[in-house]
Write a protein that holds these residues in place. Structure first.
Motif, mmCIF file in Angstrom:
data_model
loop_
_atom_site.group_PDB
_atom_site.id
_atom_site.type_symbol
_atom_site.label_atom_id
_atom_site.label_comp_id
_atom_site.label_asym_id
_atom_site.label_seq_id
_atom_site.Cartn_x
_atom_site.Cartn_y
_atom_site.Cartn_z
ATOM 1 N N GLY A 125 0.981 -0.971 0.055
ATOM 2 C CA GLY A 125 0.098 -0.208 0.016
ATOM 3 C C GLY A 125 0.775 1.315 0.398
ATOM 4 N N ARG A 126 0.242 2.579 -0.404
ATOM 5 C CA ARG A 126 0.619 3.530 -0.550
ATOM 6 C C ARG A 126 -0.165 4.926 -0.363
ATOM 7 N N ARG A 127 0.237 5.566 1.553
ATOM 8 C CA ARG A 127 -0.550 6.162 1.797
ATOM 9 C C ARG A 127 -0.052 7.743 1.076
ATOM 10 N N TYR A 128 -1.494 8.939 1.496
ATOM 11 C CA TYR A 128 -0.665 9.921 2.208
ATOM 12 C C TYR A 128 -1.875 11.144 3.035
ATOM 13 N N PHE A 129 -0.842 11.604 3.907
ATOM 14 C CA PHE A 129 -1.437 11.675 4.918
ATOM 15 C C PHE A 129 -1.167 13.562 6.044
ATOM 16 N N ALA A 130 -1.649 13.687 6.404
ATOM 17 C CA ALA A 130 -1.492 15.197 7.260
ATOM 18 C C ALA A 130 -1.864 14.600 8.596
ATOM 19 N N ALA A 131 -0.798 15.166 9.124
ATOM 20 C CA ALA A 131 -1.274 15.254 10.890
ATOM 21 C C ALA A 131 -0.977 16.787 12.026
ATOM 22 N N ALA A 132 -1.327 16.928 12.871
ATOM 23 C CA ALA A 132 -2.031 17.658 12.993
ATOM 24 C C ALA A 132 -1.650 18.139 15.249
ATOM 25 N N LEU A 133 -1.114 19.082 15.206
ATOM 26 C CA LEU A 133 -0.670 19.088 16.584
ATOM 27 C C LEU A 133 -1.754 20.474 17.063
ATOM 28 N N VAL A 134 -2.649 19.762 17.418
ATOM 29 C CA VAL A 134 -3.933 21.158 18.211
ATOM 30 C C VAL A 134 -3.464 21.315 19.367
ATOM 31 N N ALA A 135 -4.047 23.075 19.468
ATOM 32 C CA ALA A 135 -3.571 24.104 21.129
ATOM 33 C C ALA A 135 -5.411 23.654 20.522
ATOM 34 N N ARG A 136 -5.387 24.563 22.563
ATOM 35 C CA ARG A 136 -6.036 24.142 23.101
ATOM 36 C C ARG A 136 -7.535 25.445 22.436
ATOM 37 N N ASP A 137 -6.935 26.323 22.186
ATOM 38 C CA ASP A 137 -7.565 27.936 20.799
ATOM 39 C C ASP A 137 -8.014 27.268 19.408
ATOM 40 N N GLY A 138 -7.298 26.216 19.195
ATOM 41 C CA GLY A 138 -7.534 25.683 18.292
ATOM 42 C C GLY A 138 -6.754 25.721 16.781
ATOM 43 N N SER A 139 -5.895 26.296 17.594
ATOM 44 C CA SER A 139 -4.529 26.975 16.006
ATOM 45 C C SER A 139 -3.606 25.762 16.069
ATOM 46 N N TYR A 140 -2.606 25.312 15.184
ATOM 47 C CA TYR A 140 -2.672 23.803 14.819
ATOM 48 C C TYR A 140 -1.202 24.226 13.693
ATOM 49 N N ASP A 141 -0.175 22.995 13.934
ATOM 50 C CA ASP A 141 0.407 22.489 13.740
ATOM 51 C C ASP A 141 0.827 21.407 12.931
ATOM 52 N N LEU A 142 1.317 21.463 11.816
ATOM 53 C CA LEU A 142 1.082 20.600 10.678
ATOM 54 C C LEU A 142 1.551 19.581 10.034
ATOM 55 N N VAL A 143 1.974 18.751 9.650
ATOM 56 C CA VAL A 143 3.229 17.326 9.415
ATOM 57 C C VAL A 143 2.461 16.832 8.190
ATOM 58 N N ARG A 144 2.764 16.593 6.732
ATOM 59 C CA ARG A 144 2.094 16.112 6.272
ATOM 60 C C ARG A 144 3.292 15.378 5.505
ATOM 61 N N GLY A 145 2.740 14.279 5.062
ATOM 62 C CA GLY A 145 4.011 13.094 3.737
ATOM 63 C C GLY A 145 3.804 11.688 3.573
ATOM 64 N N SER A 146 3.860 10.714 3.694
ATOM 65 C CA SER A 146 2.921 9.800 2.124
ATOM 66 C C SER A 146 3.937 8.919 3.481
#
Length: 459
Positions: free
Chosen positions: A178-199
């Motif tokens: 298999g091959r996947r493409y994805f995003a991950a996010a670390l979300v702060a209490r106020d809804g702001s977030y840091d995004l990570v993308r990869g495969s």
């Protein structure tokens, strides 16, 4: 189970000698496909009709689905039956997990929208046949951290112990290559977030018999102790782009622990990474994600005692196709305190429940974890994670969809809520990514070696 006295004595003698429970009697195995499905689920519905009988699941795409696009719901006309909030949660607590109750009480905006139950999960027939074989043959090593005489299907479709249920999750069918493409996010209490993308790409060797062009694998020993070969490529943020992670996940961890390497594009070096296991924190997660929490739970089983509890009917994320719909951007889903719950779909399903307590002398940040596994697919759909003082600390959810074009069932997204900090982490978001490929025939075993990763990094 209704075992003969002689069989009980034999099993107890084996356990006393250090052996694992494992295989069941022919009489019990014959239940698969009769009153139990081939996955080991109860074929019948429940007493009040809120869980229907399993009728084979959804095995064909619905109208409106185009191959290569994001999956669409097979149930577009279903409506919300009722909503559970913090105000009425006590009325439903018998069908809620401890973690769900905590989230409902903690966040006024967190709600569980309950839809009609659709037992949509289906798998290829060869998995069902393998389950029937495994039920008669599969056993674990003496330390419950390795597997014998199982292949392709769930090793223990009629589990007798908690660790057997966890093995069913670890080796559940997720395709072969298999091959996947994805995003991950670390979300702060106020809804702001840091995004990570990869495969990532992977080969589930355990699931490959009959599909491997090199030749059919007929025995688990032919896999050379490698259950999954895995490569992860980070493409965003720029400071991490070019990072490559290689993992060779072993079947018998005592014989050979998980092997892992990380390529750092800054130093252009590939280093061994033995810390990609257990409770070592995953990078860029602010400590919210120990390594063994991805895929809800992964890796060795030697640090916990796993107890199989009675099955429960619970509301779990199911047929949650809206959570992967390209109609929504990540900013639409990642809201303060929790994901946008009106996009999540909950249904009443039966769950195998496993309570895991940390063994004396073992180390892990979680002193106890309670796992809830969907009976129709063996996916872990929810986890209550406690600290070493027995205080509920984190709650994990893994809503499911059926990739009906395969078919197989797996989580559409994974969420980990930290009740103390108010932060949460998501993994596996797909809305803004290309759709995953569960028949990636160009993926080859030669890609999964340290030398191959060095060459990839140098390109």
């Amino acid at each position: 189970m209704n075992l003969a006295i002689a069989a009980v004595v034999g099993v107890l003698a084996a356990a006393a000698a250090g052996g694992a429970w494992g295989k069941v009697s022919p009489a019990d195995a014959e239940r698969l496909g009769r009153d139990l499905t081939a996955m080991g689920a109860e074929k019948a519905g429940n007493a009040d009709g809120t869980i229907p009988p399993w009728d084979g699941g959804v095995k064909a795409p619905p109208p409106g689905y185009t191959p290569g696009r994001h999956h669409v719901t097979p149930f577009p006309d279903d409506k919300v039956l009722f909503s559970i909030t913090g105000k009425n949660a006590d009325s439903y607590k018998g069908r809620l997990t401890t973690g769900q109750m905590a989230l409902l009480k903690l966040y006024p905006t967190y709600a569980i929208n309950v839809y009609p139950t659709r037992r949509s999960c289906a798998l290829p027939e060869r998995i069902y046949e393998a389950n029937k074989r495994n039920a008669l043959t599969a056993t674990m090593t003496e330390d419950n951290n390795g597997l014998h005489d199982a292949l392709l299907g769930n090793p223990f479709p009629i589990p007798q112990t908690g660790v057997e249920a966890i093995w069913n999750h670890r080796l559940r069918y997720r395709g072969f290559k298999g091959r996947r493409y994805f995003a991950a996010a670390l979300v702060a209490r106020d809804g702001s977030y840091d995004l990570v993308r990869g495969s990532d790409i992977g080969i589930a060797h355990y699931n490959g018999p009959g599909l491997n062009r090199i030749g059919d694998v007929t025995d688990i020993t032919q896999l050379n102790n490698i259950g999954i070969s895995y490569l992860n490529f980070i493409t965003y943020p720029p400071r991490s782009a070019g990072t490559i992670v290689l993992v060779l996940d072993t079947i018998n961890a005592k014989e050979l622990p998980r092997q892992a390497w990380v390529y750092n594009p800054g130093t252009r070096r590939l280093l061994r990474a033995p810390d990609i296991a257990y409770d070592n924190p995953a990078p860029q997660t602010d400590g919210l994600a120990p390594a063994d929490t991805f895929d809800m739970y992964n890796g060795a089983t030697d640090r916990y005692d796993f107890k199989l509890l009675p099955k429960r009917e619970i509301y779990m994320g199911y047929n949650a196709y809206e959570l992967m719909s390209p109609k929504y951007k990540y900013k639409d889903i990642l809201t303060p305190n929790h994901i946008r719950q009106d996009l999540n779909r909950y249904e009443l399903h039966r769950a195998f429940v496993v309570d895991a307590t940390l063994k004396e002398g073992s180390r892990h940040i979680y002193g106890r974890r309670t796992f809830y596994l969907d009976e129709d697919s063996w996916n872990i759909v929810a986890i209550d994670a406690y600290d070493t003082r027995s205080t509920l600390w984190r709650v994990q959810e893994g809503p499911l969809i059926n990739a009906y074009d395969v078919p197989l069932c797996s989580s559409v997204i994974e969420i980990s809520y930290d009740l103390q900090s108010g932060k949460y982490l998501t993994f596996g978001m797909k809305n803004e990514e290309k759709i995953f490929d569960l028949d990636a025939r160009d993926v080859d075993t030669s890609m999964f070696s340290p030398d191959a990763v060095r060459r990839m990094g140098a390109q």
